[in-house]
Write a protein that holds these residues in place. Structure first.
Motif, PDB file in Angstrom:
ATOM      1  N   ARG A 221       0.852  -1.191   0.000  1.00 42.19           N
ATOM      2  CA  ARG A 221       0.000   0.000   0.000  1.00 42.19           C
ATOM      3  C   ARG A 221       0.885   1.237   0.000  1.00 42.19           C
ATOM      4  O   ARG A 221       1.689   1.441   0.927  1.00 42.19           O
ATOM      5  CB  ARG A 221      -0.917   0.027   1.236  1.00 42.19           C
ATOM      6  N   LYS A 252      -1.943  -1.562  -4.047  1.00 44.54           N
ATOM      7  CA  LYS A 252      -2.844  -0.418  -4.082  1.00 44.54           C
ATOM      8  C   LYS A 252      -1.992   0.848  -3.991  1.00 44.54           C
ATOM      9  O   LYS A 252      -1.234   1.040  -3.029  1.00 44.54           O
ATOM     10  CB  LYS A 252      -3.835  -0.455  -2.911  1.00 44.54           C
ATOM     11  N   TYR A 254      -2.594   4.986  -4.290  1.00 43.50           N
ATOM     12  CA  TYR A 254      -3.661   5.971  -4.397  1.00 43.50           C
ATOM     13  C   TYR A 254      -3.336   7.238  -3.598  1.00 43.50           C
ATOM     14  O   TYR A 254      -2.555   7.222  -2.645  1.00 43.50           O
ATOM     15  CB  TYR A 254      -4.992   5.385  -3.931  1.00 43.50           C
ATOM     16  N   GLU A 276      -4.667  -2.060  -8.130  1.00 40.97           N
ATOM     17  CA  GLU A 276      -5.426  -0.839  -8.355  1.00 40.97           C
ATOM     18  C   GLU A 276      -4.507   0.366  -8.168  1.00 40.97           C
ATOM     19  O   GLU A 276      -3.827   0.485  -7.146  1.00 40.97           O
ATOM     20  CB  GLU A 276      -6.605  -0.726  -7.390  1.00 40.97           C
TER      21      GLU A 276
END
Length: 446
Positions: A221, A252, A254, A276
């Motif tokens: 992350r 991930k 983001y 993602e």
């Protein structure tokens, strides 16, 4: 317990920083895609002290004791302090640090602390080791070729720079001989968030173990980081050698702000499942002009995933480069400002390919490119280019097949229109009332 956001008060988009080994675009020129002088993007609410917080937006009701920090909004006791003298630490040297659920905090000094290497630290999936800040900590790892924060053989480790609500980016890597963060030696299951990284000799965040084919990195992350003025990539995730690289599953990325990078703004490779990448703002990449290292957004070999709601603007070569190999979905992104004498996006598949894969490029905005938008070499799996809006510089073809098979490509519902430049406020968010407002794109959408 609510920790509110702040207004960015750091130097943004190359306004006044000087570099000895690579140069950004002319620092007095307006950025192509932001509709005005770069200085107009700085809106720090009158805060000029160099901190990255706007005091008017801090929740002053949060009171922390001397040995307390915030972790996920909850008050936690610091178990052990990372002293400025701690620069190379093996788990076997400090076994008390190497336990599930331990909270480690940097001891802030009167100036920058030196670089830190941590080897063999492993929490658990339910109780990861947390490394955070109490006060704002600056790390200046100036040794040539050395990373500022390096993890070797780490597992279930979280690095969080929001341990104190007074500092949105409470961990600040102000200089590094190589990358800001490095995760190698089969490090896996880690998180980096709320950090500020600049002036690195290579990438902002480097996450890969070279020549580890057969092993899989999992559960990574990377979010809420501000990365700028780095000599290499903003983020470099995964090894690019197809025949030697490990897979990455569970990635991930983001809410990151990345700008002014010497090489690509963002690069992933061999990301093979549960991927993602969304709501990131990435501007002004490839400033060093090194061929094949001066692009915007690169999805490398044997990769899959969903890539959406991103803003990618002002690159010195292609703003999009896809090799892929697995199915990829690319939607609701803004791409603008590719370099001269090169296509806007390059589509390719290497030898390692899932022949049932589909590359979907849909509902995106492509503007400020010339000659041709897509140059495709894909001949072995499907490509769908659908419902996108195009706005080139002058006359330009939508697609050119350079060894690609036209029968594998479907183009439908696309429009060539006059698209305006994106307008961002001082927080790098899309301005209220502008053309793209409400489209959920970019860093920290409200």
């Amino acid at each position: 317990m609510k920790v509110t956001r702040r207004t960015i008060a750091t130097i943004i988009l190359g306004t006044g920083l000087a570099f000895s080994t690579f140069s950004c675009k002319d620092q007095n020129d307006p950025i192509t895609d932001l509709g005005g002088d770069k200085g107009n993007l700085i809106d720090n609410g009158g805060n000029t002290d160099g901190d990255d917080s706007d005091d008017s937006q801090i929740d002053n009701n949060i009171a922390l004791a001397e040995d307390e920090v915030l972790v996920d909004g909850q008050v936690r006791k610091v178990d052990y302090w990372i002293e400025t003298s701690d620069t190379y630490v093996k788990a076997s040297d400090k076994p008390e640090w190497n336990k599930p659920g331990v909270v480690l905090a940097f001891r802030a000094g009167t100036g920058p602390r030196p670089r830190l290497t941590l080897i063999g630290f492993k929490g658990s999936a339910s109780e990861p080791i947390v490394i955070t800040n109490k006060d704002k900590v600056e790390i200046a790892g100036t040794d040539a070729g050395q990373h500022a924060l390096k993890f070797i053989d780490a597992q279930h480790v979280r690095v969080l720079g929001n341990g104190n609500p007074k500092h949105y980016y409470g961990i600040h890597i102000s200089e590094s001989g190589s990358s800001g963060f490095s995760f190698d030696g089969k490090s896996t299951d880690f998180e980096v968030a709320y950090t500020h990284i600049e002036n690195t000799g290579f990438a902002g965040i480097l996450a890969k173990t070279d020549d580890a084919q057969g092993w899989t990195m999992t559960n990574v992350r990377l979010h809420h980081n501000h990365i700028h003025h780095v000599h290499g990539e903003g983020m470099y995730i995964g090894q690019t050698k197809v025949d030697k690289a490990h897979d990455i599953v569970g990635l991930k990325v983001y809410n990151n702000l990345i700008h002014d990078t010497g090489w690509d703004l963002f690069q992933v490779a061999n990301v093979t499942g549960d991927i993602e990448v969304y709501n990131n703002t990435m501007i002004n990449g490839g400033t060093s002009g090194v061929p094949m290292q001066n692009q915007g957004f690169q999805i490398g070999d044997w990769s899959t995933g969903k890539y959406y709601n991103n803003i990618i603007a002002d690159t010195h070569s292609r703003f999009l480069f896809i090799k892929g190999g697995h199915s990829i979905e690319l939607y609701n992104n803004y791409f603008s400002g590719s370099g001269k004498d090169v296509e806007g996006a390059f589509l390719k598949t290497e030898a390692r390919v899932d022949r049932g894969a589909m590359l979907e490029i849909r509902d995106n905005f492509f503007r400020d490119y010339e000659g041709v938008l897509f140059k495709s070499m894909i001949a072995s799996h499907g490509v769908l280019i659908k419902d996108n809006k195009f706005s080139p510089r002058g006359d330009a073809k939508v697609i050119e097949y350079s060894g690609g098979n036209p029968n594998m490509h479907t183009l439908e519902g696309n429009e060539t229109v006059e698209l305006p430049k994106i307008e961002l406020d001082g927080n790098y968010r899309i301005k209220s009332g502008s053309y793209y407002h409400g489209m959920e794109m970019g860093y920290e959408v409200e």
